[in-house]
Enzyme design. Structure first.
Site, PDB file in Angstrom:
ATOM      1  N   LYS A 186      -6.947   4.058   1.217  1.00  0.00           N
ATOM      2  CA  LYS A 186      -5.708   3.434   0.750  1.00  0.00           C
ATOM      3  C   LYS A 186      -5.620   2.001   1.248  1.00  0.00           C
ATOM      4  O   LYS A 186      -5.869   1.777   2.423  1.00  0.00           O
ATOM      5  CB  LYS A 186      -4.531   4.240   1.295  1.00  0.00           C
ATOM      6  CG  LYS A 186      -3.174   3.625   1.044  1.00  0.00           C
ATOM      7  CD  LYS A 186      -2.117   4.407   1.768  1.00  0.00           C
ATOM      8  CE  LYS A 186      -0.786   3.739   1.531  1.00  0.00           C
ATOM      9  NZ  LYS A 186       0.297   4.406   2.202  1.00  0.00           N
TER      10      LYS A 186
ATOM     11  N   ARG B 214       8.029  -0.497   0.536  1.00  0.00           N
ATOM     12  CA  ARG B 214       8.918  -0.592   1.703  1.00  0.00           C
ATOM     13  C   ARG B 214      10.373  -0.676   1.270  1.00  0.00           C
ATOM     14  O   ARG B 214      11.260  -0.273   1.999  1.00  0.00           O
ATOM     15  CB  ARG B 214       8.476  -1.742   2.595  1.00  0.00           C
ATOM     16  CG  ARG B 214       7.142  -1.388   3.249  1.00  0.00           C
ATOM     17  CD  ARG B 214       6.612  -2.418   4.198  1.00  0.00           C
ATOM     18  NE  ARG B 214       5.297  -1.979   4.683  1.00  0.00           N
ATOM     19  CZ  ARG B 214       4.483  -2.714   5.412  1.00  0.00           C
ATOM     20  NH1 ARG B 214       4.854  -3.936   5.770  1.00  0.00           N
ATOM     21  NH2 ARG B 214       3.301  -2.238   5.799  1.00  0.00           N
TER      22      ARG B 214
ATOM     23  N   LYS C 128      -6.638   3.833   6.109  1.00  0.00           N
ATOM     24  CA  LYS C 128      -5.442   3.185   5.579  1.00  0.00           C
ATOM     25  C   LYS C 128      -5.404   1.772   6.150  1.00  0.00           C
ATOM     26  O   LYS C 128      -5.329   1.581   7.364  1.00  0.00           O
ATOM     27  CB  LYS C 128      -4.196   3.956   5.991  1.00  0.00           C
ATOM     28  CG  LYS C 128      -2.906   3.275   5.525  1.00  0.00           C
ATOM     29  CD  LYS C 128      -1.694   4.118   5.837  1.00  0.00           C
ATOM     30  CE  LYS C 128      -0.420   3.399   5.422  1.00  0.00           C
ATOM     31  NZ  LYS C 128       0.767   4.212   5.724  1.00  0.00           N
TER      32      LYS C 128
HETATM   33  C1  PBG Z   1       4.082   4.479   5.645  1.00  0.00           C
HETATM   34  C2  PBG Z   1       3.509   4.410   4.293  1.00  0.00           C
HETATM   35  C3  PBG Z   1       3.341   3.258   3.549  1.00  0.00           C
HETATM   36  C4  PBG Z   1       2.833   3.658   2.318  1.00  0.00           C
HETATM   37  C5  PBG Z   1       2.702   5.034   2.335  1.00  0.00           C
HETATM   38  N1  PBG Z   1       3.117   5.496   3.580  1.00  0.00           N
HETATM   39  C6  PBG Z   1       3.690   1.869   3.859  1.00  0.00           C
HETATM   40  C7  PBG Z   1       3.234   1.243   5.076  1.00  0.00           C
HETATM   41  O1  PBG Z   1       2.297   1.654   5.745  1.00  0.00           O
HETATM   42  O2  PBG Z   1       3.870   0.238   5.419  1.00  0.00           O
HETATM   43  C8  PBG Z   1       2.521   2.716   1.207  1.00  0.00           C
HETATM   44  C9  PBG Z   1       2.486   3.306  -0.149  1.00  0.00           C
HETATM   45  C10 PBG Z   1       2.578   2.332  -1.259  1.00  0.00           C
HETATM   46  O3  PBG Z   1       2.585   1.105  -1.083  1.00  0.00           O
HETATM   47  O4  PBG Z   1       2.631   2.806  -2.388  1.00  0.00           O
HETATM   48  N2  PBG Z   1       3.633   5.470   6.438  1.00  0.00           N
END
Ligand code: PBG
Length: 325
Positions: free
Chosen positions: A250, A207, A197
């Site tokens: 991701k 967010r 990620k």
């Molecule tokens: C946080 C999380 C995020 C996403 C999924 N889980 C955002 C981040 O890490 O700030 C992003 C998903 C998306 O943008 O669709 N644990």
């Protein structure tokens, strides 16, 4: 291989039937998972302005949306909870009556075993500081966070989650979650690991949806740097060694090379998350009349499958399932 004019690649492109018959990649509704947001103390579903077509759900509208997705053949949902109360420890994340837990139970009771209900496992929606773990000063403390992740996993599995998906990028998170689940008698609950990620600029719209933006600093101390692919392979290898049942890359589009590398190296069940910014950019372009939403979205999903994803988490799941019907 013969060459022109005896070989003419265009022959197999001449009709839609020929093109379909020779397609190397397919996207089916059963390859898609829809992310959904359930918010506590909401009386009506609330549209998310940064993600047209999506909203924060009430428990009622969540179950209705789940049913509509199931009817269209979508594989399942990835659920995020937005609690009313946030604190430094994110205590609502593992509360037995937490909003995410209630959402999981509601979906499972309604939809049964043919529909996969995945719980996102993280702290950022539950902490008042918006970071994905417990703080020690301004740093996110890895090992104390692991203990909380174990508790969240057990509460999610107890609430009925078919699978838990840790997204906090703490070291050792998969192993400690596996251990906690096993000790609590949830040895049959699989873990979908957000292995690679990245610290991405494409999470902006999410967010707003999940109300989990960091209140200071950023996530670069725990999420991966966009420059690195060897590091992603190490992350996936660690997660598999710690007991991950499936791994994830991701975001998807800027990381299709990473997805291909992970799939080739490990030949393991692999998911990709087509994130919020990727979705909203496409919608914004379509709203301006600059691109065709249907053609572009199906092309995006096809490219993610072509790069090696078995499963795609996508905000286009419902529409794509309709287009593919
Ligand atoms: C946080 C999380 C995020 C996403 C999924 N889980 C955002 C981040 O890490 O700030 C992003 C998903 C998306 O943008 O669709 N644990």
């Amino acid at each position: 291989m013969s060459s022109f004019p005896s070989y003419r690649p265009r022959r197999l492109r001449r009709t839609s039937g020929l093109r379909r018959a020779f397609a190397e990649t397919a996207v089916a509704p059963s390859d898609l998972i829809a992310p959904l947001f359930v918010k506590e103390a909401l009386s009506e579903p609330e549209p998310i302005s940064s993600m047209p077509g999506h909203g924060q759900h009430t428990l009622e509208s969540l179950v209705k949306e789940g049913r509509e997705l199931a009817e269209r053949g979508v594989a399942g949902v990835l659920l995020f909870g937005v609690p009313s109360h946030k604190d430094a420890e994110g205590s609502q994340s593992h509360h037995p009556d937490g909003i995410l837990q209630r959402g999981l139970t509601g979906l499972k009771d309604e939809l049964g075993d043919d529909f996969v209900v995945v719980a996102d496992l993280c702290l950022c929606e539950y902490t008042d500081h918006g970071h994905c773990g417990l703080l020690d000063g301004e740093q996110v403390d890895n090992d104390s966070t692991l203990e909380v992740y174990g508790r969240i996993a057990v509460s999610q599995a107890s609430a009925g989650a078919d699978m838990v998906a840790p997204s906090g990028m703490m070291d050792g998170q998969v192993g400690s979650i596996r251990k906690a689940l096993d000790q609590a008698g949830h040895e049959s609950t699989p873990i979908l690991a957000y292995s690679a990620k990245y610290a991405s600029g494409f999470y902006g719209p999410f967010r707003q949806a999940a109300e989990g933006a960091p209140q200071f600093g950023d996530r670069k101390g725990y999420q991966q740097p966009p420059e690195n692919v060897d590091e992603a392979l190490r992350e996936a290898e660690l997660d598999i060694a710690e007991g991950a049942d499936a791994v994830m890359v991701k975001p998807a589009l800027s990381y299709l090379d990473v997805l291909r590398a992970v799939k080739d190296r490990f030949a393991y069940p692999t998911a990709a998350y087509n994130v919020s910014g990727e979705y909203s950019m496409l919608i914004a372009g379509a709203e301006r009349g600059w691109i065709d939403e249907r053609q572009a979205a199906l092309e995006v999903l096809t490219s993610i499958r072509r790069a090696g994803a078995d499963l795609i988490i996508t905000y286009h799941a419902k529409k794509a399932a309709e287009w593919l019907a």
